[in-house]
Enzyme design. Structure first.
Site, mmCIF file in Angstrom:
data_model
loop_
_atom_site.group_PDB
_atom_site.id
_atom_site.type_symbol
_atom_site.label_atom_id
_atom_site.label_comp_id
_atom_site.label_asym_id
_atom_site.label_seq_id
_atom_site.Cartn_x
_atom_site.Cartn_y
_atom_site.Cartn_z
ATOM 1 N N SER A 14 0.973 -1.017 -0.156
ATOM 2 C CA SER A 14 -0.347 0.091 0.110
ATOM 3 C C SER A 14 0.736 1.671 -0.603
ATOM 4 C CB SER A 14 -0.875 -0.249 0.887
ATOM 5 O OG SER A 14 -1.669 0.925 0.702
ATOM 6 N N LYS A 39 -1.870 -0.738 -4.134
ATOM 7 C CA LYS A 39 -2.322 -0.522 -3.753
ATOM 8 C C LYS A 39 -2.037 0.896 -3.715
ATOM 9 C CE LYS A 39 -4.664 0.365 0.615
ATOM 10 N NZ LYS A 39 -5.039 -0.624 1.468
ATOM 11 N N LYS A 91 -2.969 4.743 -2.703
ATOM 12 C CA LYS A 91 -4.221 6.010 -1.626
ATOM 13 C C LYS A 91 -4.026 6.940 -2.827
ATOM 14 C CE LYS A 91 -3.653 3.965 2.077
ATOM 15 N NZ LYS A 91 -5.177 3.357 2.717
ATOM 16 N N ASP A 149 -7.100 3.708 -3.523
ATOM 17 C CA ASP A 149 -7.808 3.365 -1.672
ATOM 18 C C ASP A 149 -7.892 4.969 -1.803
ATOM 19 O OD1 ASP A 149 -9.465 3.069 0.701
ATOM 20 O OD2 ASP A 149 -7.384 2.248 2.192
ATOM 21 N N GLU A 166 -11.665 1.154 -3.459
ATOM 22 C CA GLU A 166 -11.730 0.670 -1.971
ATOM 23 C C GLU A 166 -12.356 1.999 -1.803
ATOM 24 O OE1 GLU A 166 -8.255 -1.130 -0.396
ATOM 25 O OE2 GLU A 166 -8.906 -0.697 1.508
ATOM 26 N N ASP A 197 -13.640 -0.950 3.219
ATOM 27 C CA ASP A 197 -13.287 -0.968 4.120
ATOM 28 C C ASP A 197 -13.030 -0.380 5.336
ATOM 29 O OD1 ASP A 197 -11.371 -1.038 6.343
ATOM 30 O OD2 ASP A 197 -9.365 0.185 4.625
ATOM 31 N N LYS A 224 -9.957 -6.162 8.253
ATOM 32 C CA LYS A 224 -8.659 -6.490 8.483
ATOM 33 C C LYS A 224 -8.832 -6.621 9.942
ATOM 34 C CE LYS A 224 -7.370 -1.942 7.039
ATOM 35 N NZ LYS A 224 -7.532 -0.777 6.932
ATOM 36 N N GLY A 236 -4.281 -4.623 6.160
ATOM 37 C CA GLY A 236 -3.447 -4.099 7.119
ATOM 38 C C GLY A 236 -3.547 -2.622 8.251
#
Ligand code: OSB
Ligand code: MG
Length: 369
Positions: free
Chosen positions: A136, A162, A164, A189, A214, A239, A263, A291
């Site tokens: 990530s 991934k 952000k 995400d 996400e 999430d 998670k 995570g």
């Protein structure tokens, strides 16, 4: 089993690279390690991986510390149990506070699996000998910095990257990464930052060959997620929206997403994470393990969970070195060619290095019956 001692340690470690999401930035982490000791001497370690501030969920390190000391420790000290799920049921009297509960639940599973001479993964129902690792990447100062990060992680063999995103850091960086790495498995995400009226950004992202988008909207906006999902080819992944089994049931019923990020912390522990996996699997919905920059103890739990059959997408189980110069376990968690091997030894599979840990403890407390 009966727990006779609960130890709580606040442990602070610097991150090797600043991590910024749409909600917050961090350079160091403070997590709480939970050590449960049973009356027969068996020990189990767990990790409370809450961020310091209430920007991902409502919890903070302070709230976890207070709830653990005042409510969870007294609760688990008074209970006699045969299986960790019984302890999880007892802790469910405490509403919310999932990160705090997760630390205790994880320690109970570590203790129970070692007492039964089972690797944690087998105790949970895991079937894989290795798990595919994704990484990530936070919001970077400039697109070139991001490209450099992606390049490094792809060269290391990570199976998925991934990114952000946030308003002002979405279409442009994602397009740049897609252009430079046409074949990489990519997902984005938003950590819930977009307004539910946003259409154009998702329209563009939908054409960039992403594996998933996400958490575009706020956690409780399940109907808005379902409406967006109906308009997009790209699967939405939830999430922050999924804090318990009830949330998952609602999301699946509404079609609010086609992928679920499970998670351990957010679900309140391994017991509930496994139940979420089972429910999603019965519904034919793929899952992966997200995570919270866990230290080695929480990371070990993530590896074990990711070995369950429904975890068909790469999980956030990067090597310890991606985040820490030195992890708190005697051996780091290592990712080789995009996979982390699932331990075959009894219990958690990684041992906390208590001497190293003690150098980074900022507060500790021991609670006995
Ligand atoms: O949304 O997955 C997230 C870190 C802090 C808050 C939210 C998130 C994250 C991560 C961490 O992406 C990824 C990891 O632990 O490997
Ligand atoms: Mg997320």
């Amino acid at each position: 089993m009966r727990i006779s001692t609960v130890e709580l340690r606040r442990v602070r470690l610097p991150l090797v690279h600043q991590f910024r999401t749409s909600s917050h930035a961090k350079r160091e982490l403070e997590h709480i390690l939970v050590t449960l000791t049973a009356s027969d001497g068996t020990v189990g370690w767990g990790e409370i991986a809450s961020p310091s501030g209430p920007f991902y969920s409502a919890e903070t390190v302070e709230s976890c510390w207070a709830v653990s000391r005042s409510f969870l420790a007294p609760l688990v000290l008074g209970v006699s149990w045969e299986h960790p799920s019984e302890l999880a049921s007892a802790m469910a009297r405490v509403r919310g506070n999932h990160f705090a509960r997760a630390g205790f639940d994880m320690a109970a599973w570590a203790m129970w699996s070692s007492d039964n001479s089972l690797p944690l993964a087998s105790a949970l129902g895991g079937t894989r000998s290795r798990v595919a690792a994704g990484v990530s990447l936070g919001i970077e100062p400039a697109i070139d910095d991001l490209l450099e990060q992606v390049d490094a992680r792809v060269s290391e063999g990570y199976k998925r990257v991934k990114l952000k995103i946030a308003p002002g850091w979405d279409v442009e960086p994602v397009r740049a990464v897609r252009a430079a790495f046409p074949a990489v498995t990519l997902h984005v995400d938003a950590n819930g930052i977009y307004d539910i009226s946003e259409k154009s950004v998702f329209g563009v992202l939908d054409r960039l060959g992403l594996t998933m988008i996400e958490q575009p909207f706020a956690p409780r906006e399940l109907v808005a997620h379902a409406t967006l999902q109906a308009r997009l080819e790209t699967p939405l992944c939830l999430d922050e929206s999924i804090e318990d089994i009830g949330d998952l049931r609602t999301a699946l019923h509404l079609g609010a997403g086609r992928v679920i990020n499970i998670k351990v912390s957010r679900m309140g522990g391994l017991t509930h994470a496994v139940r979420a996996h089972d429910l999603a699997r019965d519904a034919g919905v793929p899952v992966w393990c997200g995570g919270m920059h866990e230290f080695g103890v929480g990371r070990a739990a993530n590896v074990a969970l990711s070995s369950l059959p429904g975890f068909t997408l790469p999980s956030d189980v990067s090597g310890s070195d991606k985040y820490y110069a030195r992890d708190i376990t005697t051996r780091p968690i290592v990712c080789t060619d995009g996979f982390v091997a699932v331990p075959t030894t009894a219990g958690l599979g990684w041992e906390p290095d208590v001497d190293f840990l003690s150098e980074h403890v900022t507060d500790q407390v021991s609670i006995v019956t």
